[in-house]
Design a protein around this motif. Structure first.
Motif, short mmCIF file in Angstrom:
data_model
loop_
_atom_site.label_atom_id
_atom_site.label_comp_id
_atom_site.label_asym_id
_atom_site.label_seq_id
_atom_site.Cartn_x
_atom_site.Cartn_y
_atom_site.Cartn_z
N PRO A 79 29.90 32.83 12.10
CA PRO A 79 31.06 33.86 11.64
C PRO A 79 32.55 33.86 12.06
CG PRO A 79 29.80 34.69 12.90
CD PRO A 79 29.25 33.64 12.82
N VAL A 80 34.03 34.14 11.16
CA VAL A 80 34.51 33.45 11.38
C VAL A 80 36.00 34.25 11.68
CG1 VAL A 80 34.98 31.07 10.99
CG2 VAL A 80 35.45 33.23 9.45
N ILE A 81 36.79 34.97 12.94
CA ILE A 81 37.25 35.80 12.65
C ILE A 81 38.99 35.08 12.43
CG2 ILE A 81 36.63 37.22 14.36
CD1 ILE A 81 38.57 36.24 16.41
N LEU A 82 40.00 35.94 11.87
CA LEU A 82 41.28 35.42 11.98
C LEU A 82 42.31 35.56 13.14
CD1 LEU A 82 42.29 34.13 9.45
CD2 LEU A 82 44.48 36.54 9.27
N ARG A 83 42.71 34.71 14.14
CA ARG A 83 43.60 34.79 14.90
C ARG A 83 44.72 33.77 14.78
NH1 ARG A 83 40.06 32.61 19.31
NH2 ARG A 83 39.04 34.86 19.08
N ASP A 84 46.01 34.33 14.43
CA ASP A 84 46.78 33.43 14.39
C ASP A 84 47.55 32.87 13.41
OD1 ASP A 84 48.04 33.97 16.88
OD2 ASP A 84 46.69 32.11 17.86
N GLY A 85 46.92 33.81 12.38
CA GLY A 85 46.84 33.04 10.93
C GLY A 85 45.60 32.19 10.34
N GLN A 86 45.11 31.98 11.60
CA GLN A 86 43.77 30.94 10.92
C GLN A 86 42.04 30.93 11.35
OE1 GLN A 86 44.49 27.90 10.55
NE2 GLN A 86 46.92 28.50 9.90
N GLN A 87 41.00 30.93 10.72
CA GLN A 87 39.86 31.74 9.82
C GLN A 87 38.93 30.72 11.88
OE1 GLN A 87 38.12 30.96 7.13
NE2 GLN A 87 39.55 31.64 5.35
N VAL A 88 38.64 31.27 12.94
CA VAL A 88 38.33 30.58 14.14
C VAL A 88 36.61 31.09 14.28
CG1 VAL A 88 38.78 31.14 16.50
CG2 VAL A 88 40.53 30.85 15.39
N PRO A 89 36.13 30.12 13.95
CA PRO A 89 34.50 30.28 14.83
C PRO A 89 34.13 30.85 15.52
CG PRO A 89 34.87 28.44 13.58
CD PRO A 89 36.14 28.85 14.28
N VAL A 90 33.51 32.10 15.69
CA VAL A 90 33.40 32.79 17.18
C VAL A 90 31.62 33.18 16.83
CG1 VAL A 90 35.31 34.47 17.41
CG2 VAL A 90 32.95 35.32 15.46
N ARG A 91 31.23 33.33 18.47
CA ARG A 91 29.85 33.70 18.89
C ARG A 91 29.55 35.30 18.83
NH1 ARG A 91 27.36 29.79 23.46
NH2 ARG A 91 29.03 31.18 24.80
N LEU A 92 28.35 35.58 18.55
CA LEU A 92 28.89 36.92 18.37
C LEU A 92 27.85 37.52 19.59
CD1 LEU A 92 26.19 38.25 15.15
CD2 LEU A 92 29.19 38.27 15.55
N GLY A 93 28.76 38.36 20.24
CA GLY A 93 28.22 39.12 21.47
C GLY A 93 29.05 38.30 22.74
N ASP A 94 29.86 37.43 22.65
CA ASP A 94 30.68 36.93 23.27
C ASP A 94 32.34 37.59 24.05
OD1 ASP A 94 29.55 34.37 23.68
OD2 ASP A 94 31.08 33.50 23.22
N ASP A 95 32.71 38.63 22.44
CA ASP A 95 33.83 39.75 22.63
C ASP A 95 33.79 40.94 22.34
OD1 ASP A 95 36.37 40.59 22.02
OD2 ASP A 95 36.01 39.50 19.83
N GLN A 96 33.41 41.18 23.88
CA GLN A 96 32.87 43.18 23.88
C GLN A 96 34.63 43.11 24.79
OE1 GLN A 96 29.40 43.40 25.75
NE2 GLN A 96 28.47 41.35 25.62
N ARG A 97 34.87 44.63 23.85
CA ARG A 97 36.23 45.26 24.44
C ARG A 97 35.62 46.12 24.79
NH1 ARG A 97 41.27 45.29 20.20
NH2 ARG A 97 40.93 42.88 20.94
N ARG A 98 36.06 47.13 25.93
CA ARG A 98 36.40 48.59 25.62
C ARG A 98 36.56 49.77 24.89
NH1 ARG A 98 31.62 51.82 28.39
NH2 ARG A 98 32.81 53.43 29.75
#
Length: 320
Positions: free
Chosen positions: A132-151
């Motif tokens: 799945p993708v997120i939008l970063r700097d105006g571009q669709q960027v694929p991500v690995r679920l679990g890598d992006d974690q935030r408190r």
């Protein structure tokens, strides 16, 4: 009332032949959604779901022309998150000019039952293999679920919790509508062990049925454990949706508090869509999402008309 297996094409076609509108509540939609939609399209029946999966959305795009030819609509992502969250993002975009960033957060202190949330967790299990993708700097960027974690520190009774980046189809639909530089989405999915995401990537359950069955059992056990632990501690079922829209030095934020949890509000947009359909007020055909189907103020007015209450707090303030 009829009981049927949604994985049985003949049974689905027979059921759709007797229907005017199909509300599909059977997830995860990567497992059965395409077949259900195909049966509806072949029967010329309009369709509503509250799917979150980006891959499901792309599959519906392929079926949309046939639905349009038959004068039917396919309304997808019409739940709480996704769904009302995107409507709130549009509301924010009207209050700040030239949107730069959108952030959507969903958290629930405790699920109302041991198996509640299973569909959402299995959605992650299956979609993890589809980048799945997120939008970063105006571009669709694929991500690995679990890598992006935030408190994040959220209002009580949720408090400070570790949130997981979990992009839904709203990344795609809001990117097309608002053209921001970034869109991020975070969910609280319980105390998921980090090793689970590694296991998902290794086992590839979207390709191996046995691996999916195994991870389903792991997910069921994880949710049951979290439920019993929360129940013993007296944790309530309160949930919240927080939508933030930033533009330059300004930020607009809406917090939707749900003291009875997120289950009931997930049904609000499907019910409103069915009401509009039955009254002949749903004018769309082909593929549509809530941000096209509902003017941004209309859902909240119609929800109030039906006697449902939403505790919504809005604020606008300069960025620090």
């Amino acid at each position: 009332t009829r009981a049927l297996d949604v994985l049985d094409p003949a049974a689905m076609r027979a059921a759709c032949a007797e229907a005017g509108l199909l509300l599909n509540c059977v997830g995860p939609y990567l497992e059965s959604g395409e077949g259900v939609v195909r049966a509806a399209v072949e029967a010329g029946v309009s369709y509503v779901d509250f799917a979150s999966e980006q891959v499901h959305y792309e599959r519906l795009k392929e079926l949309a022309p046939a639905a349009r030819e038959r004068g039917a609509f396919l309304l997808t992502g019409a739940g709480l998150v996704p769904g009302l969250s995107a409507v709130l993002a549009l509301r924010g975009a009207e209050r700040v000019p030239a949107v730069d960033a959108v952030e959507i957060v969903y958290a629930q202190a405790r699920m109302p039952a041991g198996d509640a949330g299973l569909g959402s967790m299995l959605t992650g299990v299956l979609e993890a293999g589809h980048s799945p993708v997120i939008l970063r700097d105006g571009q669709q960027v694929p991500v690995r679920l679990g890598d992006d974690q935030r408190r994040m520190t959220l209002p009580e009774p949720i408090g400070a919790r570790d949130m997981i980046g979990f992009p839904t189809l709203e990344v795609l639909t809001l990117a097309d509508r608002l053209a921001p530089q970034s869109i991020s989405m975070y969910f609280l999915l319980g105390d998921i062990p980090p090793v689970l995401f590694t296991l998902i990537r290794l086992l590839q359950p979207h390709r191996r049925p046995w691996a999916y069955r195994l991870l389903r059992r792991v997910s069921e056990a994880t949710l049951a454990r979290d439920y019993e632990r929360g129940l013993a501690k007296g944790v309530p079922v309160d949930a919240l949706v927080r939508v933030s829209v930033a533009a330059g030095s300004q930020r607009w934020r809406a917090t939707l508090r749900l003291p009875e949890g997120g289950a009931a509000p997930t049904a609000y947009l499907p019910v409103l869509a069915a009401r509009r359909f039955l009254e002949g007020r749903f004018e769309h055909v082909g593929l549509v999402t809530p941000i096209e189907a509902f003017p941004h103020e209309a859902p909240f007015r119609e929800i109030a008309e039906l006697g449902w209450k939403l505790d919504l707090e809005e604020s606008a303030y300069p960025l620090e």
